[in-house]
Design a protein around this motif. Structure first.
Motif, PDB file in Angstrom:
ATOM      1  N   GLY A  43      15.412 -25.091  13.819  1.00  0.00           N
ATOM      2  CA  GLY A  43      14.253 -24.307  13.407  1.00  0.00           C
ATOM      3  C   GLY A  43      12.994 -24.927  13.964  1.00  0.00           C
ATOM      4  N   ARG A  45       8.707 -24.637  15.402  1.00  0.00           N
ATOM      5  CA  ARG A  45       7.945 -23.950  16.447  1.00  0.00           C
ATOM      6  C   ARG A  45       8.541 -24.205  17.831  1.00  0.00           C
ATOM      7  N   ASP A  74      20.020 -27.165  10.475  1.00  0.00           N
ATOM      8  CA  ASP A  74      19.529 -27.201   9.096  1.00  0.00           C
ATOM      9  C   ASP A  74      18.996 -25.830   8.729  1.00  0.00           C
ATOM     10  N   ARG A  76      16.360 -23.834   5.634  1.00  0.00           N
ATOM     11  CA  ARG A  76      15.557 -23.854   4.414  1.00  0.00           C
ATOM     12  C   ARG A  76      16.345 -23.065   3.368  1.00  0.00           C
ATOM     13  N   HIS A 157      11.331 -36.804  11.750  1.00  0.00           N
ATOM     14  CA  HIS A 157      12.528 -36.151  11.176  1.00  0.00           C
ATOM     15  C   HIS A 157      13.146 -35.231  12.216  1.00  0.00           C
ATOM     16  N   ALA A 159      16.351 -32.035  12.152  1.00  0.00           N
ATOM     17  CA  ALA A 159      17.032 -31.168  11.174  1.00  0.00           C
ATOM     18  C   ALA A 159      16.270 -31.318   9.859  1.00  0.00           C
ATOM     19  N   LYS A 183       8.611 -31.683   3.981  1.00  0.00           N
ATOM     20  CA  LYS A 183       8.200 -30.473   4.704  1.00  0.00           C
ATOM     21  C   LYS A 183       8.706 -29.268   3.912  1.00  0.00           C
ATOM     22  N   ARG A 188      16.755 -27.896   0.996  1.00  0.00           N
ATOM     23  CA  ARG A 188      17.305 -27.520   2.298  1.00  0.00           C
ATOM     24  C   ARG A 188      18.788 -27.874   2.366  1.00  0.00           C
ATOM     25  N   LYS A 211       3.249 -34.623  18.128  1.00  0.00           N
ATOM     26  CA  LYS A 211       4.566 -35.281  18.227  1.00  0.00           C
ATOM     27  C   LYS A 211       4.508 -36.601  19.002  1.00  0.00           C
TER      28      LYS A 211
HETATM   29  O1  LIG Z   1      13.707 -26.437   9.215  1.00  0.00           O
HETATM   30  C1  LIG Z   1      12.893 -26.981   9.962  1.00  0.00           C
HETATM   31  O2  LIG Z   1      11.707 -27.108   9.692  1.00  0.00           O
HETATM   32  C2  LIG Z   1      13.333 -27.496  11.301  1.00  0.00           C
HETATM   33  O3  LIG Z   1      14.657 -27.461  11.507  1.00  0.00           O
HETATM   34  C3  LIG Z   1      12.733 -28.839  11.541  1.00  0.00           C
HETATM   35  O4  LIG Z   1      13.659 -29.877  11.738  1.00  0.00           O
HETATM   36  C4  LIG Z   1      11.870 -28.683  12.775  1.00  0.00           C
HETATM   37  O5  LIG Z   1      12.686 -28.581  13.937  1.00  0.00           O
HETATM   38  C5  LIG Z   1      10.918 -29.832  12.931  1.00  0.00           C
HETATM   39  O6  LIG Z   1      10.181 -29.946  11.716  1.00  0.00           O
HETATM   40  C6  LIG Z   1       9.942 -29.571  14.084  1.00  0.00           C
HETATM   41  O7  LIG Z   1       9.259 -28.396  13.785  1.00  0.00           O
HETATM   42  P1  LIG Z   1       8.074 -27.891  14.753  1.00  0.00           P
HETATM   43  O8  LIG Z   1       8.731 -27.655  16.104  1.00  0.00           O
HETATM   44  O9  LIG Z   1       7.547 -26.635  14.127  1.00  0.00           O
HETATM   45  O10 LIG Z   1       7.063 -29.007  14.809  1.00  0.00           O
END
Ligand SMILES: O=C(O)[C@H](O)[C@@H](O)[C@H](O)[C@H](O)COP(=O)(O)O
Length: 260
Positions: A43, A45, A74, A76, A157, A159, A183, A188, A211
């Motif tokens: 998941g 962005r 992973d 939510r 982090h 997943a 987050k 989750r 990042k």
């Molecule tokens: O469920 C989730 O939120 C994602 O799986 C999480 O692991 C995500 O990949 C990272 O938090 C980076 O998220 P961004 O790419 O939005 O910074």
């Protein structure tokens, strides 16, 4: 354990396009070699940006979408169809635009699914689904994923394995419930590091200034409990896909020049 390789692209948009092209080739090659491919989606962005880039790629349908197994790293733990669910966002970005075999799309359980609001039971159910898909040639109770993708969070982090929390310390189970995630949402379901490491290849996606610190920490020898991204590696290959902003804190000697 495969030593991380790094590829740095000029910016977030180019990184998404280049990663999408790389993913198409990876899937096409796996299907040519073994008749099908198995990919674990992430998941976030960066992950969804890659899927959207793939959806608009002229080479998109070089993939035989009917012979692709999709899993999630992973999810939510929200009701089915919730816009914040990773599978909902993946469907919007790509999955609803291609002819997948629905029986080969393995979404993680929703909070209004067969396990109700019990994330730990949902995790055990997904672990059972993975084990049922594993064969004698696989490494443990998960199928050998051709590719497992992970977005990297600003706190390192991957997943839903967050620094110092119980899930990143799991060494036996392949899928666990997560409670109190920093987050949102707090609850989750996530693959664990042992499950992640069963993949042939692991790609870590890190684009954006936010990042840079995470990439620097994870690639500088930090431990996996403090920096879960440092513990994410594939059996055959570990590849970090970054943009120049996310790579800005890395020793220059660690990565090749950013692509043009
Ligand atoms: O469920 C989730 O939120 C994602 O799986 C999480 O692991 C995500 O990949 C990272 O938090 C980076 O998220 P961004 O790419 O939005 O910074």
């Amino acid at each position: 354990m495969s030593t991380p390789q790094l590829v740095v692209h000029r910016d977030k948009e180019l990184m998404a396009q280049a990663a999408a092209a790389r993913l198409i080739t990876k899937i096409v090659d796996a299907q040519a070699a073994r008749g099908s491919a198995s990919v674990v989606l992430t998941g976030g962005r960066n992950g969804n940006g890659l899927l959207a880039a793939l959806a608009s790629s002229p080479a998109r349908d070089a993939i035989d979408w009917s012979r692709l197994d999709l899993w999630w790293g992973d999810e939510r733990f929200l009701p089915d169809g919730d816009p914040e669910r990773n599978v909902t966002q993946a469907r919007e970005a790509l999955l609803d635009k291609v002819e997948l075999d629905p029986s080969r799309v393995h979404a993680m359980p929703a909070s209004d699914g067969p396990y109700g609001g019990d994330a730990d039971a949902a995790a055990a159910g997904y672990a059972a689904e993975l084990a049922a898909a594993a064969g004698p040639e696989d490494h443990g109770p998960v199928p050998t994923f051709d590719l497992l993708m992970l977005g990297v969070g600003p706190d390192t982090h991957v997943a839903s394995l967050f620094p110092e929390l119980p899930a990143v310390r799991e060494t036996e189970r392949t899928v666990v419930g997560v409670h109190g995630a920093p987050k949102p949402p707090p609850t989750r379901v996530t693959l664990t590091l042992p499950a992640i490491r069963a993949a042939r290849e692991v790609w870590l996606l890190a684009a954006g200034e936010d990042k840079a610190e995470a990439a620097e920490i994870a690639l500088s020898g930090a431990g996996e409990i403090q920096a879960p991204a440092a513990g994410a590696y594939g059996r055959g290959r570990t590849l970090w896909l970054l943009d120049a902003a996310a790579a800005s804190g890395l020793p220059r000697a660690l990565y090749p020049p950013a692509s043009a």
